[in-house]
Design a protein around this motif. Structure first.
Motif, PDB file in Angstrom:
ATOM      1  N   ASP A 578      -6.866  33.823  21.465  1.00 33.83           N
ATOM      2  CA  ASP A 578      -7.839  32.777  21.182  1.00 33.83           C
ATOM      3  C   ASP A 578      -9.207  33.421  21.020  1.00 33.83           C
ATOM      4  O   ASP A 578      -9.468  34.515  21.536  1.00 33.83           O
ATOM      5  CB  ASP A 578      -7.876  31.763  22.327  1.00 33.83           C
ATOM      6  CG  ASP A 578      -8.536  30.458  21.919  1.00 33.83           C
ATOM      7  OD1 ASP A 578      -8.907  30.322  20.729  1.00 33.83           O
ATOM      8  OD2 ASP A 578      -8.684  29.571  22.781  1.00 33.83           O
ATOM      9  N   SER A 579     -10.097  32.759  20.285  1.00 27.78           N
ATOM     10  CA  SER A 579     -11.461  33.226  20.099  1.00 27.78           C
ATOM     11  C   SER A 579     -12.325  32.664  21.218  1.00 27.78           C
ATOM     12  O   SER A 579     -12.507  31.447  21.319  1.00 27.78           O
ATOM     13  CB  SER A 579     -12.000  32.804  18.731  1.00 27.78           C
ATOM     14  OG  SER A 579     -13.324  33.263  18.558  1.00 27.78           O
ATOM     15  N   LEU A 580     -12.866  33.563  22.059  1.00 28.42           N
ATOM     16  CA  LEU A 580     -13.643  33.130  23.220  1.00 28.42           C
ATOM     17  C   LEU A 580     -14.994  33.839  23.255  1.00 28.42           C
ATOM     18  O   LEU A 580     -15.204  34.880  22.614  1.00 28.42           O
ATOM     19  CB  LEU A 580     -12.879  33.433  24.512  1.00 28.42           C
ATOM     20  CG  LEU A 580     -11.545  32.724  24.715  1.00 28.42           C
ATOM     21  CD1 LEU A 580     -10.954  33.137  26.057  1.00 28.42           C
ATOM     22  CD2 LEU A 580     -11.696  31.218  24.624  1.00 28.42           C
ATOM     23  N   THR A 581     -15.895  33.274  24.043  1.00 31.56           N
ATOM     24  CA  THR A 581     -17.193  33.902  24.271  1.00 31.56           C
ATOM     25  C   THR A 581     -17.012  35.063  25.243  1.00 31.56           C
ATOM     26  O   THR A 581     -16.475  34.888  26.341  1.00 31.56           O
ATOM     27  CB  THR A 581     -18.180  32.891  24.871  1.00 31.56           C
ATOM     28  OG1 THR A 581     -18.344  31.792  23.971  1.00 31.56           O
ATOM     29  CG2 THR A 581     -19.527  33.543  25.132  1.00 31.56           C
ATOM     30  N   ILE A 582     -17.451  36.255  24.843  1.00 25.06           N
ATOM     31  CA  ILE A 582     -17.318  37.406  25.733  1.00 25.06           C
ATOM     32  C   ILE A 582     -18.666  37.874  26.286  1.00 25.06           C
ATOM     33  O   ILE A 582     -18.706  38.604  27.274  1.00 25.06           O
ATOM     34  CB  ILE A 582     -16.608  38.581  25.029  1.00 25.06           C
ATOM     35  CG1 ILE A 582     -17.412  39.069  23.822  1.00 25.06           C
ATOM     36  CG2 ILE A 582     -15.208  38.185  24.602  1.00 25.06           C
ATOM     37  CD1 ILE A 582     -16.890  40.374  23.244  1.00 25.06           C
ATOM     38  N   GLN A 595     -14.972  36.724  20.227  1.00 26.45           N
ATOM     39  CA  GLN A 595     -13.962  37.721  19.908  1.00 26.45           C
ATOM     40  C   GLN A 595     -12.580  37.138  20.192  1.00 26.45           C
ATOM     41  O   GLN A 595     -12.388  36.387  21.154  1.00 26.45           O
ATOM     42  CB  GLN A 595     -14.171  38.986  20.752  1.00 26.45           C
ATOM     43  CG  GLN A 595     -13.245  40.135  20.391  1.00 26.45           C
ATOM     44  CD  GLN A 595     -13.467  41.348  21.287  1.00 26.45           C
ATOM     45  OE1 GLN A 595     -13.544  41.229  22.511  1.00 26.45           O
ATOM     46  NE2 GLN A 595     -13.581  42.520  20.670  1.00 26.45           N
ATOM     47  N   TYR A 596     -11.608  37.473  19.306  1.00 24.10           N
ATOM     48  CA  TYR A 596     -10.228  37.103  19.585  1.00 24.10           C
ATOM     49  C   TYR A 596      -9.704  38.027  20.684  1.00 24.10           C
ATOM     50  O   TYR A 596      -9.748  39.253  20.553  1.00 24.10           O
ATOM     51  CB  TYR A 596      -9.361  37.246  18.340  1.00 24.10           C
ATOM     52  CG  TYR A 596      -9.519  36.104  17.354  1.00 24.10           C
ATOM     53  CD1 TYR A 596      -8.887  34.880  17.583  1.00 24.10           C
ATOM     54  CD2 TYR A 596     -10.297  36.258  16.211  1.00 24.10           C
ATOM     55  CE1 TYR A 596      -9.031  33.838  16.674  1.00 24.10           C
ATOM     56  CE2 TYR A 596     -10.438  35.215  15.304  1.00 24.10           C
ATOM     57  CZ  TYR A 596      -9.808  34.002  15.553  1.00 24.10           C
ATOM     58  OH  TYR A 596      -9.952  32.968  14.661  1.00 24.10           O
ATOM     59  N   VAL A 597      -9.224  37.430  21.764  1.00 28.72           N
ATOM     60  CA  VAL A 597      -8.709  38.201  22.896  1.00 28.72           C
ATOM     61  C   VAL A 597      -7.400  37.581  23.366  1.00 28.72           C
ATOM     62  O   VAL A 597      -7.068  36.438  23.033  1.00 28.72           O
ATOM     63  CB  VAL A 597      -9.722  38.226  24.067  1.00 28.72           C
ATOM     64  CG1 VAL A 597     -11.005  38.922  23.651  1.00 28.72           C
ATOM     65  CG2 VAL A 597     -10.013  36.809  24.564  1.00 28.72           C
TER      66      VAL A 597
END
Length: 755
Positions: A578-582, A595-597
């Motif tokens: 999933d694309s999350l705030t890093i 970023q997709y993680v």
């Protein structure tokens, strides 16, 4: 086109002539000519997807399987896959209301994906494998104002049957088979020539559906002999927006009627079959799909937006060659299948927004974005069976290989340098190669079957040099990276056929899904607005470990034939992507970085069951239910409900068919309410429970002419489908919730003339 019009005119004249003679024809039809009986007699179901290496006896399959035939598709007047799968509990087709607006934000892609994909046991998108004659359909993709759905590449009028396998299937099919497989099997010349047992077949079938004021016509022809056979299917459909159950018109966000649109769908399927000898057959096929849509988003109009128009064009072409060898007397290999295929597909979507320039937002402005997924591949499958003493052995083995080329391109107002905020390529052109080998061994000792299986897959994502992508990514120390990995997918099943009336089974299966190019190498720099997207070359595949226990049986009784099945399942899913705030705070100096993680794990469990009771007096009952619960747990340990899981669904159909001339059927659909505890944002709207009744009927005037009609949502209920509205962030307090309702009462009709 002129020829099609002449055929349609001829068919219409014949319909009118036959209508005047309906009473006489009905009496003749009551006598059930041999040809009519042949058309109505149920055929043995051949479930290729579900029984790859198991056989066609469903009592020996350690999984939940269902098949929808072309006859059922026609009797339902199903114009697309959402209609065709309407009565399959636990199998959902997601289609958001077409209510797009703006070039950014959640509304930018609202409804653009059409029939986005199919959900099975709570998962959807690229986590469910969709095949057409064994060839994978293009992957879904969404970015900016573009949403490429998977259902746009299908056409139900081309299919002989739709096969549905619930549960992990990676041990035989590889990546994407995390939670199920749907295989769309196209028509074959022999299927059509068998209708009348002649060397030629012609049919024309016009239809109408009031839910979107659409009308279409399918023309079919086939010819052949014992050596060469050919077939051509042409289909065209024109329609408008699918109606909601809202009543407020006008412009702006308060509008609850559907926004205006028109669509034109075209498709064609051609096949040539060469029967070299009784054991060897070669099939060559060509298929093309062209779907076009134009929308006028009245709901997007505001004080600064005076108009918003959007176009979508989906094209796909497929070439396939298949070699089939069947030799039951061969001691080494009794069945051999080899195929090679090429398919190109492209989705292009254009948006134009007129209005007033405000600050840095210039109007009018446009966005023109395309996504392309072309694939070349093939495979070989073999089956060998033999007997040693009391043990029956069956081995299935094969290899699959494919290379897909995936790319996207974007153009728009103010995008001239492809740097900064101008993501002309969200990911670089990428070659996606997959090689897989599988083996399955079915050992039967009396009523017991032991079925171990194992598949090995390796994949590689290799980005190509791209000036547009590299202009942004390399300058920001984010060059595109090659990603590769491999996976083992084991399976073990036990079936104990105590009797035909009771056959319990248990199975374990592992599934996986490889990351896609846009997840590995996505880069978009919009730091001036406080956010950026960066690549992640270290993504791992998603995986699953699933367990299932169930039983099925068929029981002939004095009251008719019973067929039933039930299953309970549980699955643990790891490394969800999933694309999350890093990092970041959403400012120019400290932009938010996405970023997709491998962000989460999920747990899904549920139960499902089916019953088919066919009585001797022409009455039959079909019912089924599906109940699934699911949760996700983030890397931070936060657990929430899995929003892609649909609530409890129960479907019941009662049919009366006293003879081969006519039938009447009522289908009842019940969906429970979605619970607030199962969604992340408790203030969002969830779908309440609903109960919908459909009616349909068919009448055969003679062996050449038949008529089908139906009414959906007979009592004009206002209801929402959770699968369609989830993810909208639609607040409980929203006054325009009716804009996202399913259609009210609608009717559909079709007439088929064949000879």
């Amino acid at each position: 086109m002129a020829l099609c019009k002449k055929k349609l005119a001829l068919a219409t004249a014949v319909v009118l002539q036959q209508w005047s003679m309906a009473p006489v024809m009905a009496q003749q039809a009551q006598q059930s000519t041999p040809q009519l009986l042949a058309q109505s007699r149920p055929l043995e179901e051949i479930t290729v997807t579900s029984t790859r290496g198991v056989g066609t006896d469903l009592n020996r399959v350690a999984a939940t399987v269902s098949v929808i035939t072309s006859e059922e598709i026609e009797q339902q007047n199903a114009k697309d896959i959402k209609d065709a799968l309407r009565y399959e509990p636990g199998v959902e087709v997601r289609r958001s209301v077409y209510r797009v607006g703006g070039v950014t934000g959640a509304s930018a892609t609202m409804g653009r994906g059409g029939n986005e994909g199919i959900s099975i046991r709570g998962l959807d998108g690229n986590r469910v494998m969709l095949l057409e004659d064994g060839v994978a359909l293009p992957r879904s993709f969404s970015q900016g104002t573009l949403f490429a759905g998977r259902g746009a590449y299908t056409d139900t009028d081309l299919y002989q049957r739709i096969e549905i396998l619930r549960g992990p299937a990676s041990s035989m099919y590889g990546s994407d088979g995390l939670t199920g497989v749907v295989n769309f099997v196209t028509k074959d010349p022999q299927d059509l020539l068998n209708v009348f047992g002649k060397s030629s077949y012609f049919a024309v079938r016009p239809s109408y559906d009031s839910s979107d004021s659409s009308y279409g016509t399918t023309g079919t022809m086939a010819f052949g002999n014992d050596v060469v056979q050919g077939m051509l299917v042409l289909n065209a459909r024109h329609g408008n927006e699918t109606e909601t159950n809202g009543s407020v018109g006008g412009a702006g966000a308060t509008r609850t009627k559907a926004d205006s649109l028109t669509y034109n769908n075209r498709s064609a399927l051609g096949k040539v079959v060469f029967k070299i000898d009784p054991r060897n057959v070669v099939k060559l096929s060509f298929e093309t799909v062209d779907n076009r849509l134009r929308g006028d988003s009245l709901s997007a109009i505001t004080t600064v937006i005076s108009g918003y128009q959007s176009n979508s064009n989906v094209k796909s072409n497929k070439l396939q060659a298949i070699f089939e060898h069947d030799d039951a007397d061969n001691r080494l290999i009794q069945k051999l299948r080899a195929n090679v295929y090429y398919r190109d597909s492209k989705t292009q979507q254009y948006s134009y927004e007129s209005g007033t320039t405000v600050g840095a937002t210039v109007r009018p402005r446009f966005r023109d974005i395309s996504y392309q997924d072309d694939i070349f591949g093939g495979g070989v499958l073999g089956e060998s069976s033999f007997v040693t003493g009391a043990i029956k052995h069956k081995m299935t083995y094969g290899v699959d290989a494919s290379t897909a080329t995936m790319k996207m391109n974007a153009n728009g107002t103010g995008w001239t340098t492809c740097t900064g905020t101008q993501y002309c390529e969200y990911f670089p052109k990428t070659e996606y190669s997959v090689l897989g080998a599988y083996y399955q061994y079915d050992m039967r000792v009396g009523p017991v079957s032991v079925v171990p299986g194992l598949r090995y897959d390796s994949y590689k994502l290799k980005p190509q040099a791209s000036a547009k992508y590299d202009a942004q990514a390399i300058a920001n120390n984010q060059p595109a990276s090659t990603s590769k990995d491999s996976a083992w997918s084991p399976r073990l099943a036990f079936v104990y056929e105590v009797a035909p009336a009771f056959a319990p089974y248990v199975q374990y299966a592992r599934g996986f899904r490889a990351p896609s190019p846009q997840e590995v190498n996505s880069y978009f720099n919009n730091a001036s607005q406080g956010y950026s997207q960066i690549a992640n070359p270290n993504l791992k595949p998603e995986t699953s470990n699933s367990y299932e226990i169930g039983f099925r049986g068929k029981l002939p009784t004095s009251a008719g034939m019973f067929n039933y099945s039930a299953a309970a399942y549980t699955g643990e899913y790891r490394n969800f992507i999933d694309s999350l705030t890093i990092s970041g705070g959403g400012t120019v100096l400290n932009p938010t970085i996405y970023q997709y993680v491998n962000a989460a794990k999920a747990s899904i469990h549920g139960v499902e069951g089916r019953l088919d009771w066919r009585m001797e007096n022409g009455l039959s009952l079909k019912t089924g239910f599906a109940y699934t619960k699911g949760t996700t747990t983030s890397n931070a340990g936060v657990k929430t409900g899995l929003e892609s899981v649909a609530p409890l669904s129960i479907v019941t159909g009662v049919r009366y068919e006293p003879n081969q001339v006519w039938f009447v059927q009522s289908d009842m659909i019940y969906n429970a309410a979605k619970k607030k505890d199962d969604i992340a944002t408790k203030t969002n709207f969830v779908s309440p429970s609903f109960f919908v009744v459909d009616l349909r009927s068919g009448y055969r005037f003679n062996k050449n002419l038949s008529f089908n009609a139906g009414i959906r949502n007979l009592f004009d209920r206002k209801y929402w489908s959770w699968t369609d509205i989830r993810g909208l962030s639609l607040a409980d307090s929203a006054t325009n919730k009716d804009a996202y309702t399913e259609p009210g009462r609608s009717f559909n009709v079709s007439m088929k003339y064949e000879y």
